[in-house]
Design an enzyme around this catalytic site. Structure first.
Site, PDB file in Angstrom:
ATOM      1  N   CYS A  99      55.010  37.769  70.341  1.00  0.00           N
ATOM      2  CA  CYS A  99      55.958  38.819  70.733  1.00  0.00           C
ATOM      3  C   CYS A  99      55.273  40.183  70.877  1.00  0.00           C
ATOM      4  O   CYS A  99      55.555  40.936  71.816  1.00  0.00           O
ATOM      5  CB  CYS A  99      57.116  38.902  69.753  1.00  0.00           C
ATOM      6  SG  CYS A  99      56.642  39.080  68.012  1.00  0.00           S
ATOM      7  N   TRP A 135      58.830  41.626  67.493  1.00  0.00           N
ATOM      8  CA  TRP A 135      58.670  42.849  68.276  1.00  0.00           C
ATOM      9  C   TRP A 135      59.378  42.701  69.623  1.00  0.00           C
ATOM     10  O   TRP A 135      59.377  41.614  70.209  1.00  0.00           O
ATOM     11  CB  TRP A 135      57.193  43.131  68.568  1.00  0.00           C
ATOM     12  CG  TRP A 135      56.315  43.458  67.424  1.00  0.00           C
ATOM     13  CD1 TRP A 135      55.368  42.649  66.840  1.00  0.00           C
ATOM     14  CD2 TRP A 135      56.242  44.703  66.719  1.00  0.00           C
ATOM     15  NE1 TRP A 135      54.733  43.314  65.824  1.00  0.00           N
ATOM     16  CE2 TRP A 135      55.250  44.580  65.726  1.00  0.00           C
ATOM     17  CE3 TRP A 135      56.934  45.918  66.827  1.00  0.00           C
ATOM     18  CZ2 TRP A 135      54.916  45.619  64.858  1.00  0.00           C
ATOM     19  CZ3 TRP A 135      56.607  46.945  65.962  1.00  0.00           C
ATOM     20  CH2 TRP A 135      55.614  46.793  64.993  1.00  0.00           C
ATOM     21  N   ASP A 154      63.024  41.854  75.699  1.00  0.00           N
ATOM     22  CA  ASP A 154      62.831  41.013  74.518  1.00  0.00           C
ATOM     23  C   ASP A 154      62.322  39.655  74.975  1.00  0.00           C
ATOM     24  O   ASP A 154      62.991  38.951  75.735  1.00  0.00           O
ATOM     25  CB  ASP A 154      64.157  40.858  73.767  1.00  0.00           C
ATOM     26  CG  ASP A 154      63.984  40.244  72.384  1.00  0.00           C
ATOM     27  OD1 ASP A 154      62.958  39.565  72.162  1.00  0.00           O
ATOM     28  OD2 ASP A 154      64.875  40.418  71.545  1.00  0.00           O
ATOM     29  N   TRP A 182      50.364  36.886  64.455  1.00  0.00           N
ATOM     30  CA  TRP A 182      51.390  37.854  64.856  1.00  0.00           C
ATOM     31  C   TRP A 182      50.779  39.243  64.738  1.00  0.00           C
ATOM     32  O   TRP A 182      50.192  39.582  63.714  1.00  0.00           O
ATOM     33  CB  TRP A 182      52.584  37.701  63.912  1.00  0.00           C
ATOM     34  CG  TRP A 182      53.810  38.505  64.178  1.00  0.00           C
ATOM     35  CD1 TRP A 182      54.849  38.160  64.991  1.00  0.00           C
ATOM     36  CD2 TRP A 182      54.183  39.749  63.575  1.00  0.00           C
ATOM     37  NE1 TRP A 182      55.837  39.121  64.934  1.00  0.00           N
ATOM     38  CE2 TRP A 182      55.442  40.112  64.079  1.00  0.00           C
ATOM     39  CE3 TRP A 182      53.561  40.610  62.654  1.00  0.00           C
ATOM     40  CZ2 TRP A 182      56.111  41.276  63.706  1.00  0.00           C
ATOM     41  CZ3 TRP A 182      54.205  41.782  62.288  1.00  0.00           C
ATOM     42  CH2 TRP A 182      55.459  42.097  62.811  1.00  0.00           C
TER      43      TRP A 182
END
Length: 215
Positions: free
Chosen positions: A167, A107, A123, A30
């Site tokens: 993300c 995020w 998103d 991540w």
């Protein structure tokens, strides 16, 4: 003795990346605020520098501060950005609720577009819970935009991540696509450009870019 495994790899304007940051570009990691901040700074200083009068990229650490500050505390950070003259403002949204530390678990991207008087939220994981911090950012930033008409907030049909860790890369890819689309006249739809394959490739591209700049 200094920990040689975490030496500084790259100092790029306001960004400072260490080995531990760069290692996050290897899946299945991540991305942290340092990598996103570097990408935003590279877009501003290099890739989209010809559009600096029209667009600004607000770094994740400043975004985190904006969420939990108000009024006079915000002015020293936001007034120098001259947001009232910008056509586009990009902010990386994090679900971290602790002002004192970095972190969080997701995020997403918040984009202000002056041409349509909208904040658009991209998103990559629907139902992530990032709408609330995104709306809080809207509330904080809106007074500095110099916009007299009502600014709406809209959830966009964004590309969807296929795992639990990409993300941050989606935020970087979505930002790049939207800049090209809105500033350079790229007519491709975002879901045609930002795919699981292009997101995977972006990790490699960022590693190569950091290595090149570091030399």
């Amino acid at each position: 003795m200094a920990d040689l495994a975490d030496d500084i790899v790259l100092s790029f304007h306001d960004s400072c990346l260490r080995q531990s940051d760069v290692r996050l570009l290897q899946p299945p990691n991540w991305l942290n605020d340092k990598i996103l901040g570097f990408a935003f700074e590279y877009y501003e200083r290099v890739q989209f520098q010809d559009f600096s009068s029209d667009v600004t990229f607000i770094s994740p650490d400043v975004t985190q501060f904006i969420k939990y500050s108000q009024g006079d505390d915000l002015a020293p950070f936001l007034e120098p950005l001259d947001l009232s003259s910008k056509k586009l403002v990009f902010l990386a949204v994090n679900d971290n609720t602790n002002l004192e530390s970095t972190g969080g678990s997701h995020w997403s991207l918040l984009l202000y577009r002056r041409d349509v008087a909208e904040f658009q939220h991209f998103d990559s994981s629907q139902g992530s819970g990032n709408s609330a911090p995104a709306k809080l950012l809207v509330k904080r930033v809106q007074p500095f935009l110099g916009q007299s008409s009502k600014i709406t907030f809209r959830e966009m049909d964004a590309p969807h991540q296929q795992n639990s860790y990409d993300c941050g890369v989606y935020v970087i890819c979505n930002t790049e696509h939207l800049c090209r689309n809105l500033l350079q006249g790229d007519t491709c739809q975002i879901k045609e450009t930002v795919t699981s394959a292009s997101v995977k490739q972006k990790r490699t591209q960022l590693l190569e870019l950091i290595s090149s700049l570091g030399r």
